[in-house]
Design a protein around this motif. Structure first.
Motif, mmCIF file in Angstrom:
data_model
loop_
_atom_site.group_PDB
_atom_site.id
_atom_site.type_symbol
_atom_site.label_atom_id
_atom_site.label_comp_id
_atom_site.label_asym_id
_atom_site.label_seq_id
_atom_site.Cartn_x
_atom_site.Cartn_y
_atom_site.Cartn_z
ATOM 1 N N ILE A 197 -2.579 -1.536 17.219
ATOM 2 C CA ILE A 197 -1.732 -1.695 15.917
ATOM 3 C C ILE A 197 -0.342 -1.327 16.280
ATOM 4 O O ILE A 197 0.055 -0.465 16.833
ATOM 5 N N ALA A 198 0.715 -2.220 15.792
ATOM 6 C CA ALA A 198 2.138 -2.053 16.030
ATOM 7 C C ALA A 198 3.106 -2.433 14.986
ATOM 8 O O ALA A 198 3.468 -3.474 14.905
ATOM 9 N N PRO A 199 2.840 -1.570 13.950
ATOM 10 C CA PRO A 199 3.734 -2.081 12.749
ATOM 11 C C PRO A 199 5.236 -1.283 12.567
ATOM 12 O O PRO A 199 5.332 -0.181 13.603
ATOM 13 N N ASP A 200 5.853 -1.686 11.954
ATOM 14 C CA ASP A 200 7.338 -1.147 11.657
ATOM 15 C C ASP A 200 6.866 -0.112 10.287
ATOM 16 O O ASP A 200 5.697 -0.113 10.053
ATOM 17 N N LYS A 201 7.823 0.580 10.062
ATOM 18 C CA LYS A 201 7.833 1.496 8.743
ATOM 19 C C LYS A 201 7.754 0.530 7.799
ATOM 20 O O LYS A 201 7.914 -0.606 7.603
ATOM 21 N N PHE A 202 7.198 1.379 6.604
ATOM 22 C CA PHE A 202 7.300 0.731 5.139
ATOM 23 C C PHE A 202 8.619 1.450 4.497
ATOM 24 O O PHE A 202 8.001 2.675 4.039
ATOM 25 N N LYS A 203 9.500 1.033 4.611
ATOM 26 C CA LYS A 203 10.661 1.697 4.016
ATOM 27 C C LYS A 203 10.632 2.255 2.860
ATOM 28 O O LYS A 203 9.970 1.794 1.712
ATOM 29 N N HIS A 204 10.910 3.696 2.724
ATOM 30 C CA HIS A 204 10.914 4.349 1.512
ATOM 31 C C HIS A 204 9.558 4.841 1.072
ATOM 32 O O HIS A 204 9.383 5.233 -0.010
ATOM 33 N N SER A 205 8.676 4.748 2.064
ATOM 34 C CA SER A 205 7.068 4.735 1.537
ATOM 35 C C SER A 205 6.354 5.414 2.751
ATOM 36 O O SER A 205 5.758 6.567 2.488
ATOM 37 N N MET A 206 6.126 4.851 3.864
ATOM 38 C CA MET A 206 5.291 5.327 4.937
ATOM 39 C C MET A 206 6.189 4.968 6.315
ATOM 40 O O MET A 206 6.583 4.066 6.601
ATOM 41 N N SER A 207 6.197 6.003 6.896
ATOM 42 C CA SER A 207 6.637 5.824 8.661
ATOM 43 C C SER A 207 5.830 4.935 9.404
ATOM 44 O O SER A 207 4.490 4.930 9.071
ATOM 45 N N ALA A 208 6.256 4.436 10.437
ATOM 46 C CA ALA A 208 5.314 3.636 11.225
ATOM 47 C C ALA A 208 4.374 4.352 11.595
ATOM 48 O O ALA A 208 3.065 3.614 11.931
ATOM 49 N N GLN A 209 4.675 5.672 12.079
ATOM 50 C CA GLN A 209 3.247 6.554 12.679
ATOM 51 C C GLN A 209 2.404 6.748 11.491
ATOM 52 O O GLN A 209 1.212 6.743 11.718
ATOM 53 N N ASP A 210 2.696 6.887 10.375
ATOM 54 C CA ASP A 210 1.854 7.082 9.049
ATOM 55 C C ASP A 210 0.870 5.580 8.933
ATOM 56 O O ASP A 210 -0.313 5.758 8.652
ATOM 57 N N VAL A 211 1.565 4.613 8.827
ATOM 58 C CA VAL A 211 0.810 3.191 8.908
ATOM 59 C C VAL A 211 -0.113 3.193 9.959
ATOM 60 O O VAL A 211 -1.392 2.860 9.635
ATOM 61 N N CYS A 212 0.133 3.468 11.179
ATOM 62 C CA CYS A 212 -0.690 3.495 12.315
ATOM 63 C C CYS A 212 -1.882 4.436 12.184
ATOM 64 O O CYS A 212 -2.926 4.030 12.240
ATOM 65 N N LYS A 213 -1.639 5.670 11.765
ATOM 66 C CA LYS A 213 -2.802 6.615 11.511
ATOM 67 C C LYS A 213 -3.842 6.031 10.409
ATOM 68 O O LYS A 213 -4.925 6.151 10.567
ATOM 69 N N ILE A 214 -3.301 5.512 9.379
ATOM 70 C CA ILE A 214 -4.090 5.136 8.219
ATOM 71 C C ILE A 214 -4.962 3.748 8.806
ATOM 72 O O ILE A 214 -6.280 3.754 8.386
ATOM 73 N N ILE A 215 -4.465 3.095 9.444
ATOM 74 C CA ILE A 215 -5.042 1.825 9.802
ATOM 75 C C ILE A 215 -6.167 2.226 10.627
ATOM 76 O O ILE A 215 -7.042 1.637 10.672
ATOM 77 N N GLU A 216 -5.807 3.068 11.684
ATOM 78 C CA GLU A 216 -6.622 3.413 12.934
ATOM 79 C C GLU A 216 -7.703 4.203 12.077
ATOM 80 O O GLU A 216 -9.184 3.846 12.583
ATOM 81 N N THR A 217 -7.575 5.228 11.284
ATOM 82 C CA THR A 217 -8.597 5.837 10.672
ATOM 83 C C THR A 217 -9.619 4.881 9.955
ATOM 84 O O THR A 217 -10.723 5.126 9.943
ATOM 85 N N THR A 218 -9.124 4.069 9.179
ATOM 86 C CA THR A 218 -9.938 3.161 8.240
ATOM 87 C C THR A 218 -10.835 2.326 9.385
ATOM 88 O O THR A 218 -11.890 2.162 8.926
#
Length: 373
Positions: free
Chosen positions: A5-26
């Motif tokens: 899982i190698a994303p950028d941030k979702f600007k004004h919404s989620m950090s790249a770390q947040d995106v990774c965590k949500i995808i990995e948990t799911t």
């Protein structure tokens, strides 16, 4: 199955770390047989210094500096050993201003210079400067002023130039005490625009920083004046490298004022994070960002991950906030999942991005299973 899982941030919404965590948990809820590696990414824009600092295990440092309108603030950067990771946006970023305060004619990069000075005074001789997200169009003269450069007008008086009065600089005096002597500065940028002209800093980015259309020619002329003056006085062309126009000309200015090397942010970070090797060891790769468009494939995180997937013959899935890319996707991209499409509107997607990211990941998982098996 090994997933990277190698994303950028979702600007004004989620950090790249947040995106990774949500995808990995799911994904882990979908299957216990998955081997997952999360690699938050950046490309030189906002959040880059934090990603690099995380990788290097660098420690946060706080300094009192001036914001883009010369108000006192505290800004953070990171230090590991003799290396400082500094983000221009933390001191001179558009994020620091309310919408009615954004006025690129009057903003300054002075605070970024103060962060660099603070790092140098703490013994750092290696500076990684990430320059995305600036509120400025001053060619880096504000930063230079904080480091001891003097800008003189026709009367020989020293002043702090901004975009509205770059043309008033008659001469530049080098610092009496060169704090940068013996240091190496690397500047990371997520765009490759030139300094001046229709594709340069002013015409391409000043409007999003508060300029009006009628200001653009004036702003570009100011930048041309700075470029010509430095060439005449020091025989140095600040518009000679791709990315010179990044962050209101900070890219070009840094090559002179900081003797910096300019780097494509995504290439630098991909190398620092060992992206190629991680992609090579994965069965599939997931990346994404807030808005997918033509620029996504021109020096952004998605382009860097895509290049690595192409090189290593790996399938790539993208999860994005909004998809405005209308052309045919490269063959490596096996699926694109838009939170806006799932939520039926951009407004709804922005209200609950985590919810729609979970849903997008679930659909992606089902699609990847059918594709790979």
């Amino acid at each position: 199955m090994k997933i990277l899982i190698a994303p950028d941030k979702f600007k004004h919404s989620m950090s790249a770390q947040d995106v990774c965590k949500i995808i990995e948990t799911t994904l882990k809820k979908e299957s216990t047989n998955l081997k997952i590696e999360s690699l938050p990414m950046a490309d030189g824009g906002e959040g880059t210094s934090e990603i690099l600092a995380l990788q290097a295990n660098a420690k946060p440092v706080t300094a009192k500096v001036y914001d883009p309108l010369m108000r006192n603030i505290e800004a953070q950067y990171f230090i590991k050993g003799n290396t400082a990771f500094i983000e221009m946006a933390s001191a001179s970023g558009l994020q620091l201003l309310k919408s009615d305060e954004q006025n690129v004619l009057k903003t300054t990069s002075f605070g970024t210079g103060e962060l660099i000075k603070d790092a140098l005074n703490k013994g750092c001789d290696k500076i990684i400067l990430c320059i995305g997200g600036s509120a400025t169009n001053d060619g880096g003269v504000g930063m230079a002023s904080a480091l001891g450069f003097q800008f003189l007008n026709n009367e020989g008086e020293q002043f702090l130039p901004t975009a509205e009065n770059l043309h008033q600089i008659k001469s530049i005096k080098l610092p009496e005490d060169n704090l940068l002597k013996g240091s190496k500065v690397s500047v990371l940028t997520d765009v490759n625009n030139p300094l001046t002209g229709k594709n340069g800093a002013s015409y391409q980015y000043a409007i999003q920083k508060g300029a009006l259309k009628k200001d653009l020619e004036f702003l570009d002329q100011g930048m041309m004046h700075l470029k010509d003056l430095i060439f005449q006085q020091f025989n140095f062309n600040i518009d000679q490298y791709p990315g010179a126009g990044a962050s209101g000309g900070m890219g070009g200015g840094a090559t002179f004022f900081l003797n910096a090397d300019l780097y494509s942010g995504i290439e630098f970070i991909a190398d620092a994070l060992n992206l190629d090797n991680k992609v090579k060891n994965a069965d599939l790769v997931i990346s994404g960002e807030g808005k997918l468009d033509t620029q996504s494939f021109q020096g952004k995180v998605v382009s860097g991950v895509l290049n690595s997937c192409h090189k290593n013959h790996k399938p790539l899935f993208l999860v994005v906030g909004y998809n405005s890319f209308k052309n045919e996707f490269p063959k490596e991209i096996k699926g694109v999942y838009s939170l806006t499409d799932l939520a039926k509107s951009q407004e709804e997607a922005i209200k609950a991005p985590e919810k729609w990211l979970v849903e997008a990941t679930q659909i992606l998982y089902e699609d990847s299973i059918s594709l790979l098996f």
